[in-house]
Design a protein around this motif. Structure first.
Motif, mmCIF file in Angstrom:
data_model
loop_
_atom_site.group_PDB
_atom_site.id
_atom_site.type_symbol
_atom_site.label_atom_id
_atom_site.label_comp_id
_atom_site.label_asym_id
_atom_site.label_seq_id
_atom_site.Cartn_x
_atom_site.Cartn_y
_atom_site.Cartn_z
ATOM 1 N N SER A 169 0.866 -1.112 -0.065
ATOM 2 C CA SER A 169 0.430 0.202 -0.155
ATOM 3 C C SER A 169 1.115 1.231 -0.068
ATOM 4 N N ALA A 170 2.018 1.558 0.495
ATOM 5 C CA ALA A 170 3.222 2.852 1.258
ATOM 6 C C ALA A 170 3.741 3.094 -0.731
ATOM 7 N N MET A 171 2.909 2.053 -1.198
ATOM 8 C CA MET A 171 3.847 2.259 -2.859
ATOM 9 C C MET A 171 3.118 3.180 -3.390
ATOM 10 N N HIS A 172 1.484 2.728 -3.838
ATOM 11 C CA HIS A 172 0.541 2.817 -4.514
ATOM 12 C C HIS A 172 0.638 4.041 -5.491
ATOM 13 N N ALA A 173 -0.010 5.258 -4.174
ATOM 14 C CA ALA A 173 0.178 6.615 -4.323
ATOM 15 C C ALA A 173 1.189 6.781 -5.345
ATOM 16 N N GLU A 174 2.678 6.803 -5.345
ATOM 17 C CA GLU A 174 3.936 7.592 -6.132
ATOM 18 C C GLU A 174 3.372 7.130 -7.305
#
Length: 340
Positions: free
Chosen positions: A85-90
């Motif tokens: 999830s931590a990678m999704h936006a970027e």
């Protein structure tokens, strides 16, 4: 890889890149390749085992050295993101700004601020952005949705949402709020919250009260743990009351309990899993003590949200403001549940 004939809405073959092909990403890839006119041109994935499994379906796909290599590929129409999830936006922002449409696993971002940044990038690039809120596309929930929209059970004044998973996630990052954005609410509750908000036309939520627990103890901070049990009470601007309860590792007596029940002035409706299944669902209609089954399994729904995205993309559809605003509204409520 590029069709020799003129590209039309009817014959366009989508060129897709896949970032993350664990079991969810791989399933979405397999369904897209099977059910749409799409080709997997590139894959980015750190696990050799996952790469080997993905190659069974995407035999001609090139293995990218990084996600950035996928974003630089000018031949790609869209990117499917199935990473932590931590990678999704970027990753979504980088894909959109490089000219690719995006289909992303939930959550699109860990916070409303992240989601707003992704939506802004999609709007500026005029690219189609979708999130894998897959339960919308089950035949069982479609039946419940249509029943409610027809007003056959009257005005909806209450909804009960439940998602208990007798197993917790097997990846360590799920338990770190900086990486996951939250615990069982972010992982499970987001699905049923989306169903309720979508069905109720995304009303303004005027009140949110949440009770979050870790191993039976009420959480006072997320410094060490995320919630593995949550009970959330919400009230809409129309005084519709929404209860949400979800958990990991609960003693449910079966693998999972998944339900969305709606209570109207002339009846009720329910979307329910069957015999603890994560995949089989039924739809029911209630009038007093009368119960009618509307839909029963089987239903091969797991990759259907991606198919809908790909079919829209193939017709040239760009930025969808309505769905983008829904992503923001849902995440703002999640922020309130977590006290952010």
């Amino acid at each position: 890889m590029i069709p020799a004939e003129p590209i039309t809405e009817q014959n366009k073959s989508l060129a897709l890149g896949f970032i993350g092909v664990g079991w969810i990403g791989r399933n979405r890839m397999e369904v897209l390749l099977r059910d749409t006119n799409s080709k997997a041109l590139m894959i980015a994935e750190p696990s050799e085992e996952n790469i080997k499994e993905a190659a069974k379906s995407a035999k001609t796909a090139k293995l990218a050295s990084s996600s950035s290599e996928i974003f630089r590929n000018k031949h790609l129409d869209g990117v499917i993101i199935a990473t932590p999830s931590a990678m999704h936006a970027e990753q979504a922002i980088e894909a959109l700004t490089s000219g690719k449409s995006v289909f992303c696993q939930k959550p699109l971002g860990r916070t409303a601020a992240e989601v707003q940044s992704v939506v802004k990038a999609a709007e500026e690039a005029d690219k189609l952005l979708a999130v894998d809120l897959s339960y919308r596309y089950t035949k069982a929930f479609q039946a419940v949705y249509n029943l409610i929209k027809s007003r056959e059970i009257g005005d909806i004044y209450a909804a009960d949402l439940v998602f208990h998973n007798a197993y917790g996630p097997d990846k360590e990052w799920f338990y770190d709020i900086q990486k996951s954005g939250g615990g069982c609410v972010m992982d499970l509750g987001i699905h049923l919250m989306d169903l309720a908000l979508w069905t109720l036309d995304f009303p303004e939520i005027t009140e949110v009260k949440s009770h979050l627990y870790h191993q039976g103890q009420k959480l006072t901070s997320f410094n060490e743990h995320v919630e593995d049990f949550a009970s959330v009470s919400m009230t809409s601007e129309k005084d519709t009351h929404i209860n949400l309860e979800c958990s990991w590792n609960i003693s449910a007596g079966q693998d999972a309990v998944i339900e969305a029940r709606f209570y109207g002035t002339r009846g009720g409706a329910a979307f329910k899993n069957v015999n603890g299944s994560f995949y089989d669902f039924t739809a029911e209609k209630y009038i007093g003590t009368y119960s009618e089954t509307l839909v029963t399994p089987p239903d091969d729904w797991s990759g259907r949200a991606g198919v809908v995205w790909a079919e829209a993309l193939a017709t040239g559809k760009g930025f969808d403001r309505e769905s983008a605003e829904e992503f923001i509204k849902t995440t703002k409520i999640l922020d309130r549940i977590y006290g952010r």
